[in-house]
Design a protein around this motif. Sequence first.
Motif, PDB file in Angstrom:
ATOM      1  N   ASP A  98      10.649   8.714  -1.786  1.00 49.88           N
ATOM      2  CA  ASP A  98      10.256   7.444  -1.183  1.00 49.88           C
ATOM      3  C   ASP A  98       9.884   6.375  -2.210  1.00 49.88           C
ATOM      4  OD1 ASP A  98      10.373   7.660   1.809  1.00 49.88           O
ATOM      5  OD2 ASP A  98       9.329   9.509   1.313  1.00 49.88           O
ATOM      6  N   THR A  99      10.668   6.307  -3.275  1.00 51.86           N
ATOM      7  CA  THR A  99      10.692   5.136  -4.150  1.00 51.86           C
ATOM      8  C   THR A  99      12.047   4.495  -3.921  1.00 51.86           C
ATOM      9  OG1 THR A  99       9.275   6.195  -5.794  1.00 51.86           O
ATOM     10  CG2 THR A  99      10.546   4.311  -6.525  1.00 51.86           C
ATOM     11  N   TYR A 100      12.087   3.234  -3.503  1.00 56.49           N
ATOM     12  CA  TYR A 100      13.310   2.684  -2.934  1.00 56.49           C
ATOM     13  C   TYR A 100      14.061   1.698  -3.815  1.00 56.49           C
ATOM     14  CZ  TYR A 100      10.441   4.266   1.019  1.00 56.49           C
ATOM     15  OH  TYR A 100       9.629   5.001   1.844  1.00 56.49           O
ATOM     16  N   SER A 101      13.408   1.106  -4.794  1.00 59.15           N
ATOM     17  CA  SER A 101      14.015   0.006  -5.547  1.00 59.15           C
ATOM     18  C   SER A 101      15.019   0.499  -6.580  1.00 59.15           C
ATOM     19  CB  SER A 101      12.921  -0.804  -6.249  1.00 59.15           C
ATOM     20  OG  SER A 101      13.483  -1.789  -7.096  1.00 59.15           O
ATOM     21  N   CYS A 102      16.137  -0.234  -6.687  1.00 65.25           N
ATOM     22  CA  CYS A 102      17.130  -0.008  -7.747  1.00 65.25           C
ATOM     23  C   CYS A 102      17.582   1.444  -7.815  1.00 65.25           C
ATOM     24  CB  CYS A 102      16.562  -0.450  -9.099  1.00 65.25           C
ATOM     25  SG  CYS A 102      17.812  -0.644 -10.400  1.00 65.25           S
ATOM     26  N   ASN A 113      13.684   1.434   7.104  1.00 69.06           N
ATOM     27  CA  ASN A 113      13.952   2.532   8.050  1.00 69.06           C
ATOM     28  C   ASN A 113      13.015   3.712   7.826  1.00 69.06           C
ATOM     29  OD1 ASN A 113      16.010   1.219   9.453  1.00 69.06           O
ATOM     30  ND2 ASN A 113      17.595   1.924   8.046  1.00 69.06           N
ATOM     31  N   ARG A 114      12.665   3.983   6.571  1.00 65.70           N
ATOM     32  CA  ARG A 114      11.697   5.044   6.290  1.00 65.70           C
ATOM     33  C   ARG A 114      10.330   4.682   6.873  1.00 65.70           C
ATOM     34  NH1 ARG A 114      12.461  10.145   5.153  1.00 65.70           N
ATOM     35  NH2 ARG A 114      10.761  10.265   3.642  1.00 65.70           N
ATOM     36  N   ALA A 115       9.941   3.412   6.750  1.00 65.41           N
ATOM     37  CA  ALA A 115       8.663   2.971   7.307  1.00 65.41           C
ATOM     38  C   ALA A 115       8.651   3.137   8.824  1.00 65.41           C
ATOM     39  CB  ALA A 115       8.392   1.518   6.925  1.00 65.41           C
ATOM     40  N   LEU A 243      -1.025  12.594   0.915  1.00 64.35           N
ATOM     41  CA  LEU A 243      -0.556  11.625   1.905  1.00 64.35           C
ATOM     42  C   LEU A 243       0.941  11.817   2.112  1.00 64.35           C
ATOM     43  CD1 LEU A 243      -2.436   8.320   1.060  1.00 64.35           C
ATOM     44  CD2 LEU A 243      -2.454   9.519   3.222  1.00 64.35           C
ATOM     45  N   ARG A 244       1.295  12.285   3.274  1.00 62.93           N
ATOM     46  CA  ARG A 244       2.697  12.553   3.585  1.00 62.93           C
ATOM     47  C   ARG A 244       3.477  11.264   3.820  1.00 62.93           C
ATOM     48  NH1 ARG A 244       4.719  16.063   8.859  1.00 62.93           N
ATOM     49  NH2 ARG A 244       6.969  15.826   8.504  1.00 62.93           N
ATOM     50  N   TYR A 245       2.811  10.305   4.434  1.00 67.61           N
ATOM     51  CA  TYR A 245       3.516   9.090   4.846  1.00 67.61           C
ATOM     52  C   TYR A 245       3.212   7.956   3.864  1.00 67.61           C
ATOM     53  CZ  TYR A 245       3.788  11.921   9.053  1.00 67.61           C
ATOM     54  OH  TYR A 245       4.007  12.954   9.938  1.00 67.61           O
ATOM     55  N   TYR A 246       4.019   7.894   2.832  1.00 69.86           N
ATOM     56  CA  TYR A 246       3.827   6.902   1.772  1.00 69.86           C
ATOM     57  C   TYR A 246       5.187   6.513   1.199  1.00 69.86           C
ATOM     58  CZ  TYR A 246       3.340   5.440  -3.122  1.00 69.86           C
ATOM     59  OH  TYR A 246       3.478   4.781  -4.325  1.00 69.86           O
ATOM     60  N   GLY A 247       5.360   5.222   0.912  1.00 69.92           N
ATOM     61  CA  GLY A 247       6.583   4.742   0.275  1.00 69.92           C
ATOM     62  C   GLY A 247       6.279   3.563  -0.628  1.00 69.92           C
ATOM     63  N   ARG A 248       7.158   3.342  -1.613  1.00 71.44           N
ATOM     64  CA  ARG A 248       6.943   2.250  -2.572  1.00 71.44           C
ATOM     65  C   ARG A 248       8.267   1.565  -2.897  1.00 71.44           C
ATOM     66  NH1 ARG A 248       7.045   1.840  -8.376  1.00 71.44           N
ATOM     67  NH2 ARG A 248       7.367   4.092  -8.617  1.00 71.44           N
ATOM     68  N   TYR A 249       8.231   0.240  -2.900  1.00 73.63           N
ATOM     69  CA  TYR A 249       9.362  -0.566  -3.378  1.00 73.63           C
ATOM     70  C   TYR A 249       8.833  -1.428  -4.510  1.00 73.63           C
ATOM     71  CZ  TYR A 249      13.588  -3.411  -3.373  1.00 73.63           C
ATOM     72  OH  TYR A 249      14.760  -4.035  -3.738  1.00 73.63           O
ATOM     73  N   VAL A 250       9.138  -1.077  -5.748  1.00 75.69           N
ATOM     74  CA  VAL A 250       8.583  -1.695  -6.962  1.00 75.69           C
ATOM     75  C   VAL A 250       7.067  -1.506  -6.920  1.00 75.69           C
ATOM     76  CG1 VAL A 250       8.614  -3.672  -8.516  1.00 75.69           C
ATOM     77  CG2 VAL A 250      10.507  -3.349  -6.916  1.00 75.69           C
ATOM     78  N   ASP A 251       6.303  -2.567  -6.607  1.00 77.89           N
ATOM     79  CA  ASP A 251       4.842  -2.418  -6.545  1.00 77.89           C
ATOM     80  C   ASP A 251       4.310  -2.625  -5.134  1.00 77.89           C
ATOM     81  OD1 ASP A 251       5.527  -5.157  -6.610  1.00 77.89           O
ATOM     82  OD2 ASP A 251       3.531  -5.704  -7.300  1.00 77.89           O
ATOM     83  N   ASP A 252       5.210  -2.668  -4.163  1.00 77.07           N
ATOM     84  CA  ASP A 252       4.838  -2.857  -2.760  1.00 77.07           C
ATOM     85  C   ASP A 252       4.645  -1.483  -2.133  1.00 77.07           C
ATOM     86  OD1 ASP A 252       4.331  -4.031  -0.362  1.00 77.07           O
ATOM     87  OD2 ASP A 252       6.239  -5.082  -0.197  1.00 77.07           O
ATOM     88  N   MET A 253       3.382  -1.093  -1.890  1.00 77.89           N
ATOM     89  CA  MET A 253       3.056   0.268  -1.446  1.00 77.89           C
ATOM     90  C   MET A 253       2.613   0.281   0.008  1.00 77.89           C
ATOM     91  SD  MET A 253       0.823   1.270  -4.801  1.00 77.89           S
ATOM     92  CE  MET A 253       0.249  -0.418  -5.026  1.00 77.89           C
TER      93      MET A 253
END
Length: 406
Positions: A98-102, A113-115, A243-253
């Motif tokens: 769940d790291t989405y960027s690049c 969609n993951r969110a 924490l099971r439900y966590y995702g990050r896009y660059v620094d947006d957590m």
Amino acid sequence: METFEQLLYQLHLSYVQARKNKRNTHNQLAFELNQETNLHQLAKAVFERKYTPKPCIAFIIQKPVMREIFAADFTDRVIHHFVYRCIYPIIDSKLIHDTYSCRVGKGTLFGINRAKGFMRSCSQDFTKDTHFLKLDIEAYFMNMNHHILFEKVLSMLPQNKMSFLGISRETLIYLIRQTIFNNVAENCRIKGNKSDWLGLPPSKSLFNSLANTGLPIGNLTSQIFGNVYMNDFDYSIKKEFKLRYYGRYVDDMLFFHNDKNYLESLIPKLSNFLLSNLKLTVHPNKIILKSIEEGIPFLGQIINQHATYVGNRTKNNFYHAIQEINKIMAVVPQFTWQQLCDIRATLNSYLGYVQHANSYNLRKAMMGKLIKRFYDFYFVERNFKKVIINEDFWQWHFSPNYQFTN
């Protein structure tokens, strides 16, 4: 140690990648005029350990937000693609899912969609109270410490791997070091005026960064390094904080949990972790802790239980893009094919993004704001999902009988 021929071959492949979407830039065209000589000189500089990055061009952009850009010389872009090609498969395999960027196969839509899935799963199909916590890093790229980043990148490269695409470990590490520790603000050329920086917070400029701190936004290497820098934090979220439900896009957590108090208790713990281990600060004005019923602002969209809507910033940027297109359409007597393609690309970029939300009325309204002359040169697909160039009209437009009237 690799041979000079191996290095030259890999740099050529990296050059081919670097020139994509840059074929009409002055920097790329100048390089291409003497491609063989330039690549040979670059390979020689790397082989003899005499390569140093060239001065960047610094300027300010206003959209989607005011931001400082340091555009690398095309020669250095070739090196960035070379480093990327060597390390991306290894780095990507060691990031959390769940790291989405690049990342190939991921990106903003994947993150959204993951969110949605997290929201549904954590709430057990919306039968349990569920809250989300959204955090943002203050000036993320401007505050990355070069020494910390360099050690993190090295730690992700297998110790027993001595060759990357036929290039030695020593050469790769040398280029990574040259890229990370390059002080772009110290030796750059400013495009425009220094007054362009008025209104940009000092913390968001590399001209104000501490020594050995900060990466230029936009470089290919900066994007992948942005994933690496917080990778240990990501694993801590999953393993230590569980924490099971966590995702990050660059620094947006984004975090989900059924207990609002638990999420609130995490804020100081996560802040301390980031500050002590990565020298990063959670942005105090961008902490959001709410029920999922209030809507989740993430990656330009507002995610609700039954629908997803386009965020205000994206709407405003879309509207301003249409205003700019209208200005061009109102004054340019004859268009080149490239100009028409650029306008099409801008509109289709917005249409392609917003159509993944509930946005039919928005797309219809935006297309309705384009001036009448636009529809001489373009068709708009049904449901306002795509713009297509009217090639027949464009060819007639360049005939001797065509008269432009404003």
